[in-house]
Design a protein around this motif. Structure first.
Motif, PDB file in Angstrom:
ATOM      1  N   PHE A  56      42.168  29.377  43.747  1.00 50.04           N
ATOM      2  CA  PHE A  56      40.845  28.996  43.247  1.00 50.04           C
ATOM      3  C   PHE A  56      40.057  30.171  42.654  1.00 50.04           C
ATOM      4  O   PHE A  56      39.068  29.978  41.957  1.00 50.04           O
ATOM      5  CB  PHE A  56      40.011  28.355  44.358  1.00 50.04           C
ATOM      6  CG  PHE A  56      39.534  29.347  45.379  1.00 50.04           C
ATOM      7  CD1 PHE A  56      38.297  29.949  45.250  1.00 50.04           C
ATOM      8  CD2 PHE A  56      40.337  29.693  46.459  1.00 50.04           C
ATOM      9  CE1 PHE A  56      37.864  30.871  46.183  1.00 50.04           C
ATOM     10  CE2 PHE A  56      39.910  30.619  47.391  1.00 50.04           C
ATOM     11  CZ  PHE A  56      38.672  31.209  47.249  1.00 50.04           C
ATOM     12  N   ILE A  57      40.493  31.387  42.919  1.00 50.17           N
ATOM     13  CA  ILE A  57      39.755  32.565  42.468  1.00 50.17           C
ATOM     14  C   ILE A  57      39.572  32.562  40.952  1.00 50.17           C
ATOM     15  O   ILE A  57      38.512  32.934  40.445  1.00 50.17           O
ATOM     16  CB  ILE A  57      40.438  33.862  42.949  1.00 50.17           C
ATOM     17  CG1 ILE A  57      40.285  33.972  44.461  1.00 50.17           C
ATOM     18  CG2 ILE A  57      39.867  35.093  42.260  1.00 50.17           C
ATOM     19  CD1 ILE A  57      41.014  35.123  45.087  1.00 50.17           C
ATOM     20  N   LYS A  58      40.573  32.115  40.215  1.00 46.07           N
ATOM     21  CA  LYS A  58      40.465  32.064  38.753  1.00 46.07           C
ATOM     22  C   LYS A  58      39.321  31.154  38.308  1.00 46.07           C
ATOM     23  O   LYS A  58      38.708  31.391  37.277  1.00 46.07           O
ATOM     24  CB  LYS A  58      41.782  31.584  38.142  1.00 46.07           C
ATOM     25  CG  LYS A  58      42.916  32.571  38.271  1.00 46.07           C
ATOM     26  CD  LYS A  58      44.183  32.006  37.681  1.00 46.07           C
ATOM     27  CE  LYS A  58      45.338  32.957  37.905  1.00 46.07           C
ATOM     28  NZ  LYS A  58      46.597  32.394  37.410  1.00 46.07           N
ATOM     29  N   LEU A  59      39.042  30.129  39.087  1.00 47.29           N
ATOM     30  CA  LEU A  59      37.989  29.179  38.723  1.00 47.29           C
ATOM     31  C   LEU A  59      36.582  29.760  38.863  1.00 47.29           C
ATOM     32  O   LEU A  59      35.688  29.403  38.103  1.00 47.29           O
ATOM     33  CB  LEU A  59      38.086  27.910  39.587  1.00 47.29           C
ATOM     34  CG  LEU A  59      39.343  27.073  39.405  1.00 47.29           C
ATOM     35  CD1 LEU A  59      39.384  25.955  40.441  1.00 47.29           C
ATOM     36  CD2 LEU A  59      39.372  26.485  38.001  1.00 47.29           C
ATOM     37  N   ILE A  60      36.390  30.636  39.835  1.00 48.50           N
ATOM     38  CA  ILE A  60      35.040  31.146  40.089  1.00 48.50           C
ATOM     39  C   ILE A  60      34.779  32.502  39.444  1.00 48.50           C
ATOM     40  O   ILE A  60      33.642  32.939  39.358  1.00 48.50           O
ATOM     41  CB  ILE A  60      34.734  31.217  41.600  1.00 48.50           C
ATOM     42  CG1 ILE A  60      35.686  32.173  42.323  1.00 48.50           C
ATOM     43  CG2 ILE A  60      34.751  29.826  42.223  1.00 48.50           C
ATOM     44  CD1 ILE A  60      35.295  32.467  43.754  1.00 48.50           C
ATOM     45  N   ASN A  61      35.813  33.183  38.993  1.00 49.40           N
ATOM     46  CA  ASN A  61      35.702  34.477  38.334  1.00 49.40           C
ATOM     47  C   ASN A  61      34.744  35.422  39.076  1.00 49.40           C
ATOM     48  O   ASN A  61      33.698  35.806  38.547  1.00 49.40           O
ATOM     49  CB  ASN A  61      35.253  34.299  36.880  1.00 49.40           C
ATOM     50  CG  ASN A  61      35.370  35.589  36.110  1.00 49.40           C
ATOM     51  OD1 ASN A  61      36.164  36.460  36.436  1.00 49.40           O
ATOM     52  ND2 ASN A  61      34.548  35.721  35.082  1.00 49.40           N
ATOM     53  N   PRO A  62      35.089  35.828  40.301  1.00 47.81           N
ATOM     54  CA  PRO A  62      34.193  36.695  41.077  1.00 47.81           C
ATOM     55  C   PRO A  62      33.972  38.048  40.413  1.00 47.81           C
ATOM     56  O   PRO A  62      34.829  38.532  39.670  1.00 47.81           O
ATOM     57  CB  PRO A  62      34.910  36.853  42.417  1.00 47.81           C
ATOM     58  CG  PRO A  62      36.263  36.303  42.243  1.00 47.81           C
ATOM     59  CD  PRO A  62      36.329  35.534  40.982  1.00 47.81           C
TER      60      PRO A  62
END
Length: 144
Positions: A56-62
């Protein structure tokens, strides 16, 4: 996968692993002061369980990653496996990475440093270094 296009800025925060023997439970935890600090920076903390699927990290672009304190370095632990993946993600994506105590040790360990046990380190106040008027950063100097 589309990246986060809204104005919200997310920051990943890892958690220590605690084992509660009486309950036979393994729990993820973090000091609430770290969360308060992240919120004061107008960032949204994303707490990463040591059992997370990190897709999911790609979705939120931290905007970056903080490796929190607690626990010894243990290559067999879920925390080690999760943090190793996150460190590699941060490097690959050129994201800022901050290690607090255990987190700093983890970064050093994965870059070939040797760890040495130090007496009187746990549960002590560490040196506080002010790097600006608005931002104060606690640096846990391992072995100093």
């Amino acid at each position: 996968m589309k990246k986060n296009k809204n104005k919200k800025r997310y920051l990943i925060l890892t958690l220590r692993e605690d084992y509660i023997a009486k309950r036979k439970e393994r729990r993820d935890a973090v000091d609430q002061k770290i969360i308060s600090w992240i919120l004061k920076l107008n960032l949204i903390p994303i707490l990463i369980s040591n059992k997370s699927d990190l897709k999911f990290i790609k979705l939120i672009n931290p905007v970056g990653l903080i490796l929190s304190g607690g626990n010894d370095i243990n290559p067999k632990s879920n925390r080690f496996k999760t943090e190793k993946k996150l460190i590699n993600w941060a490097k690959k994506n050129k994201k800022p990475l901050l290690g607090i105590c255990h987190g700093l040790q983890m970064i050093a360990y994965l870059n070939g440093s040797k760890m040495k046990k130090v007496k009187g380190h746990v549960n002590t106040k560490h040196k506080l270094i002010s790097i600006s008027k608005k931002l104060t950063l606690l640096i846990c100097l391992y072995g100093m």
